[in-house]
Write a protein that holds these residues in place. Sequence first.
Motif, mmCIF file in Angstrom:
data_model
loop_
_atom_site.group_PDB
_atom_site.id
_atom_site.type_symbol
_atom_site.label_atom_id
_atom_site.label_comp_id
_atom_site.label_asym_id
_atom_site.label_seq_id
_atom_site.Cartn_x
_atom_site.Cartn_y
_atom_site.Cartn_z
ATOM 1 N N ALA A 366 -3.230 2.520 18.976
ATOM 2 C CA ALA A 366 -3.057 2.108 17.579
ATOM 3 C C ALA A 366 -2.663 3.304 16.712
ATOM 4 C CB ALA A 366 -4.342 1.471 17.047
ATOM 5 N N ASP A 367 -3.226 4.483 17.001
ATOM 6 C CA ASP A 367 -2.815 5.695 16.294
ATOM 7 C C ASP A 367 -1.345 6.001 16.565
ATOM 8 O OD1 ASP A 367 -5.414 6.370 15.240
ATOM 9 O OD2 ASP A 367 -5.967 7.109 17.223
ATOM 10 N N VAL A 368 -0.967 5.928 17.835
ATOM 11 C CA VAL A 368 0.423 6.212 18.214
ATOM 12 C C VAL A 368 1.374 5.240 17.525
ATOM 13 C CG1 VAL A 368 2.048 6.291 20.148
ATOM 14 C CG2 VAL A 368 -0.245 7.276 20.394
ATOM 15 N N ALA A 369 1.020 3.968 17.473
ATOM 16 C CA ALA A 369 1.875 2.974 16.812
ATOM 17 C C ALA A 369 2.022 3.278 15.324
ATOM 18 C CB ALA A 369 1.312 1.571 17.017
ATOM 19 N N ARG A 370 0.971 3.772 14.716
ATOM 20 C CA ARG A 370 1.075 4.126 13.298
ATOM 21 C C ARG A 370 2.023 5.310 13.103
ATOM 22 N NH1 ARG A 370 -3.773 5.339 12.585
ATOM 23 N NH2 ARG A 370 -3.661 7.613 12.384
ATOM 24 N N TRP A 371 1.869 6.337 13.952
ATOM 25 C CA TRP A 371 2.710 7.525 13.815
ATOM 26 C C TRP A 371 4.166 7.269 14.170
ATOM 27 C CZ3 TRP A 371 -0.859 10.372 17.755
ATOM 28 C CH2 TRP A 371 -2.113 10.637 17.164
ATOM 29 N N MET A 372 4.415 6.425 15.171
ATOM 30 C CA MET A 372 5.743 6.337 15.766
ATOM 31 C C MET A 372 6.461 5.025 15.486
ATOM 32 S SD MET A 372 5.078 8.286 19.420
ATOM 33 C CE MET A 372 6.817 8.652 19.665
ATOM 34 N N ALA A 373 5.831 4.121 14.754
ATOM 35 C CA ALA A 373 6.474 2.850 14.416
ATOM 36 C C ALA A 373 6.293 2.533 12.938
ATOM 37 C CB ALA A 373 5.931 1.723 15.290
ATOM 38 N N GLU A 374 5.049 2.319 12.534
ATOM 39 C CA GLU A 374 4.796 1.863 11.163
ATOM 40 C C GLU A 374 5.226 2.879 10.110
ATOM 41 O OE1 GLU A 374 1.062 0.548 8.266
ATOM 42 O OE2 GLU A 374 0.744 0.768 10.418
ATOM 43 N N ARG A 375 4.807 4.140 10.259
ATOM 44 C CA ARG A 375 5.093 5.121 9.211
ATOM 45 C C ARG A 375 6.563 5.541 9.161
ATOM 46 N NH1 ARG A 375 0.662 6.997 6.347
ATOM 47 N NH2 ARG A 375 2.328 7.550 4.905
ATOM 48 N N PRO A 376 7.257 5.733 10.287
ATOM 49 C CA PRO A 376 8.697 6.006 10.189
ATOM 50 C C PRO A 376 9.465 4.855 9.545
ATOM 51 C CG PRO A 376 7.880 6.615 12.356
ATOM 52 C CD PRO A 376 6.778 5.874 11.676
ATOM 53 N N ALA A 377 9.071 3.602 9.839
ATOM 54 C CA ALA A 377 9.727 2.454 9.207
ATOM 55 C C ALA A 377 9.508 2.479 7.702
ATOM 56 C CB ALA A 377 9.212 1.149 9.804
ATOM 57 N N ARG A 378 8.295 2.823 7.294
ATOM 58 C CA ARG A 378 8.005 2.891 5.860
ATOM 59 C C ARG A 378 8.835 3.979 5.189
ATOM 60 N NH1 ARG A 378 1.855 3.768 4.120
ATOM 61 N NH2 ARG A 378 1.694 1.935 5.496
ATOM 62 N N LEU A 379 8.943 5.146 5.832
ATOM 63 C CA LEU A 379 9.740 6.236 5.258
ATOM 64 C C LEU A 379 11.181 5.794 5.038
ATOM 65 C CD1 LEU A 379 10.013 9.313 4.535
ATOM 66 C CD2 LEU A 379 10.707 9.632 6.929
ATOM 67 N N ALA A 380 11.752 5.083 6.000
ATOM 68 C CA ALA A 380 13.148 4.666 5.928
ATOM 69 C C ALA A 380 13.342 3.367 5.155
ATOM 70 C CB ALA A 380 13.721 4.519 7.341
ATOM 71 N N GLY A 381 12.269 2.828 4.576
ATOM 72 C CA GLY A 381 12.399 1.629 3.765
ATOM 73 C C GLY A 381 12.773 0.396 4.557
ATOM 74 N N LEU A 382 12.341 0.332 5.823
ATOM 75 C CA LEU A 382 12.670 -0.801 6.698
ATOM 76 C C LEU A 382 11.429 -1.676 6.832
ATOM 77 C CD1 LEU A 382 14.717 1.178 9.378
ATOM 78 C CD2 LEU A 382 15.595 -0.115 7.410
ATOM 79 N N ALA A 383 11.236 -2.540 5.865
ATOM 80 C CA ALA A 383 9.987 -3.296 5.757
ATOM 81 C C ALA A 383 9.768 -4.251 6.918
ATOM 82 C CB ALA A 383 9.969 -4.072 4.442
ATOM 83 N N GLY A 384 10.825 -4.681 7.583
ATOM 84 C CA GLY A 384 10.692 -5.624 8.692
ATOM 85 C C GLY A 384 10.499 -4.971 10.035
#
Length: 455
Positions: A366-384
């Motif tokens: 779950a930590d890895v998914a936050r670092w490598m999926a959720e947060r990069p998507a948020r940075l790039a403004g890719l809400a989906g």
Amino acid sequence: MGETFDLVIRASRVITGGAETACDIGVSGGRIAAIGARGALAGPAGPAGPAGPGGLLDIEDDVVVLPGLVDSHVHVCEPGNTEWEGFASATRAAAAGGITTLADMPLDSVPATVSTRALDIKRRAARGQCAVDVGFWGGVIPGNAGELAPMHEAGVVGFKCFLADSGSDDFPPVGSRQLTAALRVLRRLDTPLLVHAESAEAAAAITHHGGRGYADYLAAHPRGLENLAIAQVIEAARATGGQAHIVHLSSSDALPMIASARREGVRLTAETCPHYLALTAEEIADGATAAKCSPPIREAANRELLWAGLRDKILDLVVSDHSPCTATMKELSTGDFGVAWGGISSLQLSLPVVWTEARRRGFSLADVARWMAERPARLAGLAGKGRIAPGCDADFCLLAPDESFAVDAGRLHHRHPVTPYDGRTLTGVVRGTLLRGRPVDLERPRGRLLTRAAG
């Protein structure tokens, strides 16, 4: 639930809502339509298809379903330097590594993405080649302030600048006034500015850069180069209210500065990379230029402090900074760190590299998914992207987290088999990658070109 879906993924281990759970995932029209208790959702009736009977994909108990990873720091190099890497090879490597979305950096291609015209050229080069979805960063260089709003309107996911020499003549660094001016413009556009933070002034005073000795190369790129530049970024973000993001942080000295600035309300995020979390200066042999990058890989004690920065949520995300080149450019025959290209090819290996090290330190998937999926998507403004949640794209990485393998550089999908991980044993095997609910076919690209607004 009475609703039926195009596809139901049934698994005992799914990373959703920040935790691991057993559940069903219902997919309709390429998006996640529902998440229910395991066995609760119904797929379509009909003959067996690629997912299984009646559109059911039953995941083995030794596999964890992660959100498709999002790598927001990739140098694809096409057009212009396609012999280094291209959209076809880079996106195949991404898919093989569980990455379903990447964002391409604005330099190392020709032309650099510093205008709407260059962005259009980049998109034309990518179209029809991508195995995964791709977004594009725009560049900030001296003299292109008038292009920022038009590039934003054209859909770049944000902007990137350098404070020191980028190594590319067509992507010169910005000074402190230009940095501040760009942040002021981008604040109005509500989009981030990614900063390669090394001090040009401090770097100019260092005269020795060459030779085979890694200790000499490290001495020529001290932590102070990063620390000074990050302080400059903090003050520019404070003065403007703009959103700044520090890319590829390697100096752990800067973590207290970042934490302090955030407490004071400065809009600042930071990333690090797999190589800074896995490799150490002590283990890099003289002449081992496959491990050259800038900023450099530092000492083991520094590495552990970066892991502490992730634990304390000072570092927000982990991305590859995949910066490929030809074997010749890496100076493998001479081992001269001063001449060799500074960049590490790791796109396909990012997840197992990070997971191998993370699990040793007590972190979860779950930590890895936050670092490598959720947060990069948020940075790039890719809400989906980046989450397993209703309404998000049905992008998934199927990972066998307890299975190990030895890296064979010759079997990677990167254009050139050059990596410092060659021969290294890693844990975590990607068993499959799904893009919008369908397995990625490396020979039939169907990745989309994304915009920040479209997400």
